[in-house]
Design a protein around this motif. Structure first.
Motif, PDB file in Angstrom:
ATOM      1  N   ASN A 254       0.838  -1.212   0.000  1.00 51.12           N
ATOM      2  CA  ASN A 254       0.000   0.000   0.000  1.00 51.12           C
ATOM      3  C   ASN A 254       0.871   1.259   0.000  1.00 51.12           C
ATOM      4  O   ASN A 254       1.899   1.312   0.680  1.00 51.12           O
ATOM      5  N   SER A 255       0.420   2.262  -0.717  1.00 47.92           N
ATOM      6  CA  SER A 255       1.130   3.546  -0.715  1.00 47.92           C
ATOM      7  C   SER A 255       0.879   4.258   0.620  1.00 47.92           C
ATOM      8  O   SER A 255      -0.113   3.969   1.304  1.00 47.92           O
ATOM      9  N   PRO A 256       1.758   5.204   1.003  1.00 48.30           N
ATOM     10  CA  PRO A 256       1.512   5.972   2.234  1.00 48.30           C
ATOM     11  C   PRO A 256       0.149   6.656   2.235  1.00 48.30           C
ATOM     12  O   PRO A 256      -0.511   6.716   3.280  1.00 48.30           O
ATOM     13  N   GLU A 257      -0.291   7.126   1.072  1.00 48.32           N
ATOM     14  CA  GLU A 257      -1.608   7.791   0.973  1.00 48.32           C
ATOM     15  C   GLU A 257      -2.735   6.792   1.246  1.00 48.32           C
ATOM     16  O   GLU A 257      -3.699   7.099   1.953  1.00 48.32           O
ATOM     17  N   ALA A 258      -2.595   5.592   0.690  1.00 44.45           N
ATOM     18  CA  ALA A 258      -3.622   4.561   0.898  1.00 44.45           C
ATOM     19  C   ALA A 258      -3.674   4.129   2.361  1.00 44.45           C
ATOM     20  O   ALA A 258      -4.751   3.941   2.934  1.00 44.45           O
TER      21      ALA A 258
ATOM     22  N   GLU B 155      -1.239   7.906  12.825  1.00 48.53           N
ATOM     23  CA  GLU B 155      -2.391   7.917  11.906  1.00 48.53           C
ATOM     24  C   GLU B 155      -3.612   7.217  12.508  1.00 48.53           C
ATOM     25  O   GLU B 155      -4.716   7.363  12.001  1.00 48.53           O
ATOM     26  N   GLY B 156      -3.389   6.438  13.573  1.00 49.42           N
ATOM     27  CA  GLY B 156      -4.518   5.784  14.227  1.00 49.42           C
ATOM     28  C   GLY B 156      -4.558   4.278  14.131  1.00 49.42           C
ATOM     29  O   GLY B 156      -5.556   3.652  14.471  1.00 49.42           O
ATOM     30  N   TYR B 157      -3.467   3.653  13.665  1.00 51.10           N
ATOM     31  CA  TYR B 157      -3.433   2.191  13.628  1.00 51.10           C
ATOM     32  C   TYR B 157      -3.408   1.651  15.064  1.00 51.10           C
ATOM     33  O   TYR B 157      -2.820   2.249  15.962  1.00 51.10           O
ATOM     34  N   ASP B 158      -4.085   0.516  15.249  1.00 56.55           N
ATOM     35  CA  ASP B 158      -4.242  -0.065  16.590  1.00 56.55           C
ATOM     36  C   ASP B 158      -3.187  -1.111  16.917  1.00 56.55           C
ATOM     37  O   ASP B 158      -2.749  -1.232  18.067  1.00 56.55           O
ATOM     38  N   LEU B 159      -2.823  -1.904  15.900  1.00 52.65           N
ATOM     39  CA  LEU B 159      -1.964  -3.071  16.128  1.00 52.65           C
ATOM     40  C   LEU B 159      -0.843  -3.093  15.100  1.00 52.65           C
ATOM     41  O   LEU B 159      -0.977  -2.506  14.011  1.00 52.65           O
ATOM     42  N   PHE B 160       0.243  -3.813  15.441  1.00 52.26           N
ATOM     43  CA  PHE B 160       1.443  -3.756  14.608  1.00 52.26           C
ATOM     44  C   PHE B 160       2.128  -5.123  14.583  1.00 52.26           C
ATOM     45  O   PHE B 160       2.149  -5.842  15.572  1.00 52.26           O
TER      46      PHE B 160
END
Length: 411
Positions: A150-154, A186-191
């Motif tokens: 995925n692109s950074p924008e996506a 950006e708001g991601y929950d998990l990694f």
């Protein structure tokens, strides 16, 4: 297992929360102990993973009290091989190759009705792909987005799109700290990714005796022992005694002469400072993966320990609860650093039965205190209220404990 078949090995990779604590593990098939996957038949491979989990290694040893993510192809769903699994523990991860055909959606719907959570794997955030998957959306809890595909924008645009639909976002293939921080903001929950940990073949992992002793000392100091008692305990560990004397001499305070004995070091530093030093020492142990003590995870552990200790003192001022709560909180994040399952850690540390039950099953007052700390950290207000009621705690107790934990830089 058929004797002519070679044994199935099992790898796992941690899925981490925003504090870099372990949220779950993805369990992966490996057909040799060198950690390389050679996939011949997805159904058979996943069946072997499940056999290893359920029969040979055991779920508790593999994932402790965390969830287990398992890959799930179209054929696996059709074959119904997930039936024996505990729906509270396993997350079924729908592979990117699976489309939302009517019969597949019906199967997903049935599993969902039984309590299973689903994840979408390797989602590429573009209109055509979303349209192909949207029939799955009512049953999906987690969406995994690959940072490479995925692109950074996506990646940024995906956050409001999926959050509005009540899904949690998981960033896959996180390879640098910069990528982690960017997705977090950006708001991601998990990694998940090599920045945190590569998939590892599961082997037994022992906890060094010195780490167990440090934990024992931390709990011992919570009981307000005399200086004589402290000196006696330190005398059992010569290396630790030397370290304490070195630490006391390193403190930039006015002294007429160097500190040479453990007695002097104890008297000079005092119990609160010795406790802080032991906490730093604990997280500097080799088993802790060589992480610096300044990490967010270390700060979180310190704050969590002070928070539950303060609440435990309000619940049971005279008893051992506050000392136990402090140690429980410290150990609660240890699996993220040691990268060993909680049952293995507890077996090596030989802690109180109540602490073990709290960490493995969330039981007792200690388990409830730990759940309350997690609810506060994740800003789950309703759950905070429920757990406080269960512990007969007031808002005043909560505010005092929050000040104790977050108003100070250490515990």
């Amino acid at each position: 297992m058929n004797p002519v078949e070679s044994p199935a090995y099992l790898a796992r990779q941690p899925i981490l929360d925003s504090h870099q604590g372990i949220f779950a593990y993805e369990l992966l098939f490996r057909d040799s102990p060198d950690n390389r996957a050679v996939i011949h038949n997805g159904v058979r491979e996943t069946a072997q993973v499940l056999e290893n989990v359920l029969n040979n290694i055991g779920l508790a040893r593999l994932v402790g009290n965390h969830k287990a993510f398992i890959n799930c192809s179209r054929q696996m769903l059709l074959d119904g091989i997930f039936g024996p699994l505990d729906s509270d523990r396993f997350v079924l991860e729908i592979l990117e190759s699976v489309s939302a055909e009517k019969d597949i959606v019906e199967i997903v719907k049935k599993y969902h009705a039984r309590g299973f959570e689903f994840a979408l794997d390797d989602v590429v955030f573009e209109p055509e792909n979303l349209k192909r998957l949207e029939e799955f959306f009512p049953y999906i809890k987690y969406v995994k987005l690959d940072l490479i595909e995925n692109s950074p924008e996506a990646l940024k645009a995906a956050v409001p799109y999926f959050k509005e639909r009540g899904m949690m976002l998981l960033a896959e293939k996180v390879e640098t700290e910069e990528e982690f921080k960017e997705r977090l903001s950006e708001g991601y929950d998990l990694f998940q990714g090599f920045f945190f940990a590569q998939p590892e073949i599961v082997r037994g992992k022992r906890i060094d005796g010195s780490l167990a002793f440090i934990l024992h000392l931390l709990q011992f100091l919570r009981g307000e022992p005399s200086f004589t008692d402290i000196e006696k305990v330190f005398s059992e560990q010569e290396a630790l005694s030397k370290s304490l004397v070195q630490y006391a001499n390193s403190q930039k305070s006015y002294r007429r002469r160097p500190i040479e004995t453990v007695q002097d070091a104890i008297a000079w530093l005092g119990i609160p400072q010795i406790r802080d030093w032991l906490m730093l020492l604990l997280y500097a142990q080799p088993e802790m993966g060589g992480r610096a003590q300044g990490t967010a995870l270390f700060q979180n552990v310190s704050q969590r320990a002070c928070f539950v200790e303060a609440l435990a003192e309000d619940i049971d001022a005279e008893g051992p609860l506050s000392a136990q709560a402090f140690i429980t909180a410290i150990i609660s994040r240890m699996d993220a650093l040691v990268k060993a399952p909680m049952p293995t850690i507890l077996e090596d540390l030989k802690v109180d039965k109540e602490i073990t039950q709290a960490l493995l099953h969330g039981s007792g007052k200690l388990g409830t205190l730990l759940a309350l700390a997690e609810a506060v950290e994740n800003d789950r207000q309703e759950r905070v209220g429920t757990l406080m009621k269960r512990l007969s705690l007031s808002n005043e107790n909560l505010v005092k404990a929050l000040n104790a934990a977050y108003g100070n830089s250490h515990g």
